[in-house]
Design a protein around this motif. Structure first.
Motif, PDB file in Angstrom:
ATOM      1  N   PHE A 109     -11.521   4.322  24.915  1.00 54.85           N
ATOM      2  CA  PHE A 109     -12.187   5.599  25.186  1.00 54.85           C
ATOM      3  C   PHE A 109     -12.558   6.361  23.922  1.00 54.85           C
ATOM      4  O   PHE A 109     -13.100   7.457  23.997  1.00 54.85           O
ATOM      5  N   GLY A 110     -12.236   5.798  22.775  1.00 56.03           N
ATOM      6  CA  GLY A 110     -12.561   6.478  21.523  1.00 56.03           C
ATOM      7  C   GLY A 110     -11.916   7.846  21.413  1.00 56.03           C
ATOM      8  O   GLY A 110     -12.438   8.773  20.808  1.00 56.03           O
ATOM      9  N   MET A 111     -10.752   7.974  22.044  1.00 61.72           N
ATOM     10  CA  MET A 111     -10.092   9.269  22.094  1.00 61.72           C
ATOM     11  C   MET A 111      -9.416   9.581  20.754  1.00 61.72           C
ATOM     12  O   MET A 111      -8.999   8.678  20.046  1.00 61.72           O
ATOM     13  N   THR A 112      -9.359  10.873  20.433  1.00 61.91           N
ATOM     14  CA  THR A 112      -8.607  11.299  19.266  1.00 61.91           C
ATOM     15  C   THR A 112      -7.189  11.615  19.731  1.00 61.91           C
ATOM     16  O   THR A 112      -7.014  12.284  20.746  1.00 61.91           O
ATOM     17  N   LEU A 113      -6.192  11.120  19.004  1.00 69.21           N
ATOM     18  CA  LEU A 113      -4.818  11.369  19.438  1.00 69.21           C
ATOM     19  C   LEU A 113      -4.014  12.026  18.327  1.00 69.21           C
ATOM     20  O   LEU A 113      -4.099  11.638  17.160  1.00 69.21           O
ATOM     21  N   PHE A 114      -3.261  13.046  18.738  1.00 71.35           N
ATOM     22  CA  PHE A 114      -2.354  13.716  17.814  1.00 71.35           C
ATOM     23  C   PHE A 114      -0.961  13.531  18.367  1.00 71.35           C
ATOM     24  O   PHE A 114      -0.686  13.907  19.498  1.00 71.35           O
ATOM     25  N   LEU A 115      -0.078  12.921  17.585  1.00 69.35           N
ATOM     26  CA  LEU A 115       1.267  12.739  18.120  1.00 69.35           C
ATOM     27  C   LEU A 115       2.330  13.135  17.115  1.00 69.35           C
ATOM     28  O   LEU A 115       2.100  13.100  15.904  1.00 69.35           O
ATOM     29  N   ASP A 158       5.219  26.463   8.008  1.00 72.24           N
ATOM     30  CA  ASP A 158       4.992  27.260   6.814  1.00 72.24           C
ATOM     31  C   ASP A 158       3.659  26.894   6.158  1.00 72.24           C
ATOM     32  O   ASP A 158       3.577  25.932   5.409  1.00 72.24           O
ATOM     33  N   HIS A 159       2.610  27.644   6.451  1.00 67.46           N
ATOM     34  CA  HIS A 159       1.303  27.459   5.814  1.00 67.46           C
ATOM     35  C   HIS A 159       0.871  26.006   5.708  1.00 67.46           C
ATOM     36  O   HIS A 159       0.732  25.473   4.609  1.00 67.46           O
ATOM     37  N   ILE A 160       0.660  25.369   6.841  1.00 62.78           N
ATOM     38  CA  ILE A 160       0.255  23.962   6.771  1.00 62.78           C
ATOM     39  C   ILE A 160      -1.261  23.836   6.867  1.00 62.78           C
ATOM     40  O   ILE A 160      -1.930  24.653   7.511  1.00 62.78           O
ATOM     41  N   ASN A 161      -1.807  22.826   6.214  1.00 61.07           N
ATOM     42  CA  ASN A 161      -3.236  22.527   6.219  1.00 61.07           C
ATOM     43  C   ASN A 161      -3.413  21.046   6.500  1.00 61.07           C
ATOM     44  O   ASN A 161      -2.750  20.222   5.880  1.00 61.07           O
ATOM     45  N   PHE A 162      -4.274  20.723   7.436  1.00 69.78           N
ATOM     46  CA  PHE A 162      -4.670  19.320   7.602  1.00 69.78           C
ATOM     47  C   PHE A 162      -5.848  19.277   8.565  1.00 69.78           C
ATOM     48  O   PHE A 162      -6.181  20.280   9.195  1.00 69.78           O
ATOM     49  N   SER A 163      -6.505  18.132   8.623  1.00 67.05           N
ATOM     50  CA  SER A 163      -7.542  17.982   9.629  1.00 67.05           C
ATOM     51  C   SER A 163      -7.451  16.582  10.223  1.00 67.05           C
ATOM     52  O   SER A 163      -6.988  15.649   9.574  1.00 67.05           O
ATOM     53  N   VAL A 164      -7.847  16.488  11.486  1.00 66.24           N
ATOM     54  CA  VAL A 164      -7.794  15.214  12.192  1.00 66.24           C
ATOM     55  C   VAL A 164      -9.224  14.817  12.507  1.00 66.24           C
ATOM     56  O   VAL A 164      -9.987  15.612  13.046  1.00 66.24           O
ATOM     57  N   LYS A 165      -9.580  13.590  12.129  1.00 65.95           N
ATOM     58  CA  LYS A 165     -10.967  13.154  12.310  1.00 65.95           C
ATOM     59  C   LYS A 165     -11.188  12.557  13.687  1.00 65.95           C
ATOM     60  O   LYS A 165     -10.239  12.139  14.359  1.00 65.95           O
ATOM     61  N   HIS A 166     -12.441  12.533  14.072  1.00 66.68           N
ATOM     62  CA  HIS A 166     -12.802  12.013  15.387  1.00 66.68           C
ATOM     63  C   HIS A 166     -12.344  10.563  15.539  1.00 66.68           C
ATOM     64  O   HIS A 166     -12.594   9.729  14.681  1.00 66.68           O
ATOM     65  N   GLY A 167     -11.661  10.281  16.632  1.00 65.91           N
ATOM     66  CA  GLY A 167     -11.288   8.907  16.965  1.00 65.91           C
ATOM     67  C   GLY A 167     -10.084   8.347  16.237  1.00 65.91           C
ATOM     68  O   GLY A 167      -9.812   7.158  16.332  1.00 65.91           O
ATOM     69  N   GLU A 168      -9.343   9.179  15.530  1.00 62.59           N
ATOM     70  CA  GLU A 168      -8.175   8.612  14.841  1.00 62.59           C
ATOM     71  C   GLU A 168      -6.870   9.005  15.547  1.00 62.59           C
ATOM     72  O   GLU A 168      -6.827   9.947  16.328  1.00 62.59           O
ATOM     73  N   ILE A 169      -5.845   8.223  15.259  1.00 54.56           N
ATOM     74  CA  ILE A 169      -4.502   8.564  15.741  1.00 54.56           C
ATOM     75  C   ILE A 169      -3.782   9.198  14.561  1.00 54.56           C
ATOM     76  O   ILE A 169      -3.580   8.562  13.532  1.00 54.56           O
ATOM     77  N   PHE A 170      -3.469  10.480  14.715  1.00 53.34           N
ATOM     78  CA  PHE A 170      -2.847  11.227  13.629  1.00 53.34           C
ATOM     79  C   PHE A 170      -1.404  11.518  14.000  1.00 53.34           C
ATOM     80  O   PHE A 170      -1.124  12.018  15.084  1.00 53.34           O
TER      81      PHE A 170
END
Lengths: 335, 303
Positions: free
Chosen positions: A189-195, A25-37
């Motif tokens: 690896f400086g990977m960005t992760l979304f979990l 339902d109308h979600i807003n967020f952003s994930v920054k480079h290299g973070e685990i979100f």
């Protein structure tokens, strides 16, 4: 690789199934480079629906989102090329060997065999499956399958990796091992992760930032520490021998934010419990008082969860009938 | 961690990888593989040999001529009649089935028909991939949606060709009578027409099961569709001897055209004329159904 500050950017993303069931339902967020979100919430909160939209398997009914600057609806092919996905289920083909499975994934990404064969062996090494590479996946344990899924998700060297409930149904040991892999990906690896997860410990142990999602809405976003600090800090409970009021004495001690007395127990909120507790004992002793009982409680995400959703995570989990009914409905709608 | 590599951007990339995966599941599983071979053997050996229709028309199944009637003929006339009735079997069989041997007629029908059995399993495999999550994984990769469907269709078509080859070999071993039309190139012709019909049928079965996750659906559809496909075709009996309404159905059944092409190439002796119609009909059928299936895959695989 050009650096994009917001690797994932989500604005007003919405998914309605069958014109009635609002999953996201109308979600807003952003994930920054290299973070685990991390997306934290009970089953049926909309976590998998969100991840499915971000990996372009599900079409949103409203809002937009970009992954690495590519729109998930209009540039889905570019998105799929640049991301890695580790789904909730075991998706490997049981009739093929581990090696064949990863190679198949490589083919699906269009990676030439000259490169993919070498990469497959490297990945098998990384997830410690080299010894089992020519065994059929049928014979793998749950933990091994999870690692194989991880290897498949990494075959195209993605800049972002999506993990949907990475430790669902795993035993404690395997779960800890999986966490180590995830941390290593970020570190090496400086990977960005979304979990997504519905384990509070997991969100706490892994994530740089957490969004708590409930009934398809994000209720709060922050680092685990921020969220816990939002509760007002650590709680020290103590009792003393003499019947004198020591409220004023304690209030003056460093980090103490609030002192309350309930019956004979003093409840003290402190921004830093570990520092405050010894100081209290010392001050009381100098004053001729003896501490008889003392406990220090660190706020947990469960308390955070309780504060923002009005129910404990465990309670939310307990209404299983509800959850499973909703899950079935969503699953049907999704397919 | 990004060493630059050339990633294939071909629209069809991944087709062979997915096709090969399906084929591997088949040829690496000895039980499925052997059953797939045994099944046509049973059909041919049991049904093909049991329905010995030519024997009905042999002079041996005619009652002996009554004495009084025989007495009215001269020896020469009797000899003529005997020769006439003796030859009737071949004539009736050839007039009806276009070949004197019913086993050959039916065996070549089976070549086309094992395709139906083989392709019907595509539906089950699509449902399995959905249920086991494999489909979801593939959907999150840059593989085009049409390729996912085409891989199912191509692998089933290839299996159909293999099964058709097996049936032909078994039929030959059991006494297939080749016609004057037969040349070594006929074998290639069979493979071509079977591949085409396999393409069309597996697209059809895939399209039907694209949306479902229930195992019962493809099975029910399989049971519903195979019988009419089989009997409303020339698999067991020539179409022109059927009642009009059944003829109307059999004449639009692509299986009939496939079977006609196979028979014409192998056991008929009256030239290749209708082959053009056969190939055109089956080819257009395959093209149209595959196109429909691909359009549906865009619609239903992108949710």
């Amino acid at each position: 690789m050009s650096q994009i500050e917001d690797v994932i950017k989500v604005e007003g993303l919405t998914k309605v199934f069958n014109h009635s069931l609002v999953a996201v339902d109308h979600i807003n967020f952003s994930v920054k480079h290299g973070e685990i979100f991390g997306f934290l919430g009970p089953n049926g909160a909309g976590k998998t629906t969100t991840i499915s939209m971000l990996i372009t398997v599900l079409k949103p009914t409203g809002g937009t989102a970009t992954v690495l600057g590519n729109d998930i609806a209009k540039q889905s092919l570019e998105v799929r090329r640049s991301i890695g996905v580790v789904p909730q289920e075991y998706t490997a083909d049981e009739d093929l060997t581990g090696y064949e499975n990863i190679l198949l994934c490589a083919d699906l990404y269009g990676i030439p065999r000259s490169v993919s064969k070498k990469r497959t062996l490297e990945l098998l090494q990384l997830v410690e499956l080299t010894a089992f590479k020519d065994k059929r996946v049928q014979t793998y344990s749950g933990g091994m399958r999870r690692r194989l899924e991880l290897a498949c998700g990494l075959i195209n060297r993605p800049a972002v990796l999506f993990l949907d409930e990475p430790t669902l149904g795993l035993d404690v040991q395997t779960r800890a091992a999986t966490w180590n892999y995830v941390k290593m990906l970020k570190r090496e690896f400086g990977m960005t992760l979304f979990l997504t997860t519905h384990y509070l410990e997991e969100a706490d142990a892994l994530c740089d930032r957490i969004a708590i999602i409930d009934h398809g809405k994000i209720v709060v976003i922050g680092t685990p520490t921020e969220l816990k600090d939002g509760l007002g800090g650590d709680i020290i409970k103590l009792a003393i021998q003499k019947e004198v009021d020591i409220t004023d004495l304690i209030s003056k001690i460093e980090h103490v934010k609030e002192v309350k007395k309930e019956n004979d127990i003093y409840i003290i909120k402190s921004a830093n419990g570990e520092v405050t507790a010894p100081l209290i004992i010392e001050a009381l002793r100098a004053n001729g008082n003896v501490v008889t009982k003392l406990s220090l409680t660190k706020p947990t995400l469960d308390e955070v969860y309780l504060m923002y959703t009005g129910k404990s995570m465990r309670d939310a989990e307990e209404s299983r009938e509800n959850v499973s009914r909703q899950r079935v409905a969503m699953r049907r709608a999704r397919q | 961690m990004s060493e630059e590599i050339k990633v294939s951007k071909n629209r069809l990339h991944g087709l062979w990888a997915l096709t090969n995966r399906d084929l591997k599941k088949w040829y690496q599983n000895p039980i499925v593989f052997i059953i797939g071979i045994i099944q046509p053997v049973l059909w041919l050996a049991l049904l093909g040999k049991a329905m010995n229709i030519s024997s009905i028309f042999s002079s041996g199944s005619l009652p002996a001529m009554p004495q009084e009637l025989a007495a009215t003929f001269t020896a020469q006339q009797l000899q003529g009649l005997s020769a006439y009735f003796g030859g009737l079997q071949t004539q009736i069989m050839t007039a009806t089935f276009n070949t004197p041997d019913y086993f050959s007629f039916m065996a070549m029908g089976m070549v086309a028909f094992v395709t139906v059995f083989t392709t019907a399993f595509v539906g089950i495999s699509v449902v399995f991939d959905r249920r086991l999550g494999f489909m979801n994984k593939v959907l999150s990769t840059p593989v085009s949606r049409s390729v996912i469907i085409l891989s199912k269709v191509v692998s089933a078509s290839m299996r159909s060709v293999f099964q058709a080859a097996i049936v032909t070999i078994i039929a030959y071993l059991l006494g297939l009578q080749l016609g004057a039309n037969f040349t070594p190139f006929s074998i290639l012709g069979i493979f071509a027409i079977v591949f085409l019909i396999g393409f069309g049928l597996s697209s059809m079965f895939t399209a039907i099961t694209l949306r479902t996750t229930r195992m019962e659906t493809p099975q029910a559809i399989f049971n519903l569709v195979t019988l009419p496909l089989m009997f409303a075709s020339s698999a067991y009996f020539p179409i022109d001897k059927m009642p009009d309404w059944l003829q109307a159905i059999a004449n639009v059944n692509p299986i009939s055209y496939t079977i006609d092409a196979v028979r014409r190439l192998m056991i008929f002796s009256d030239g290749y004329g209708p082959l053009v119609t056969d190939f055109a009909f089956v080819g257009i059928f395959a093209l149209v159904v595959t196109a429909i299936c691909i359009v549906l895959s865009w619609r239903y695989l992108n949710k």
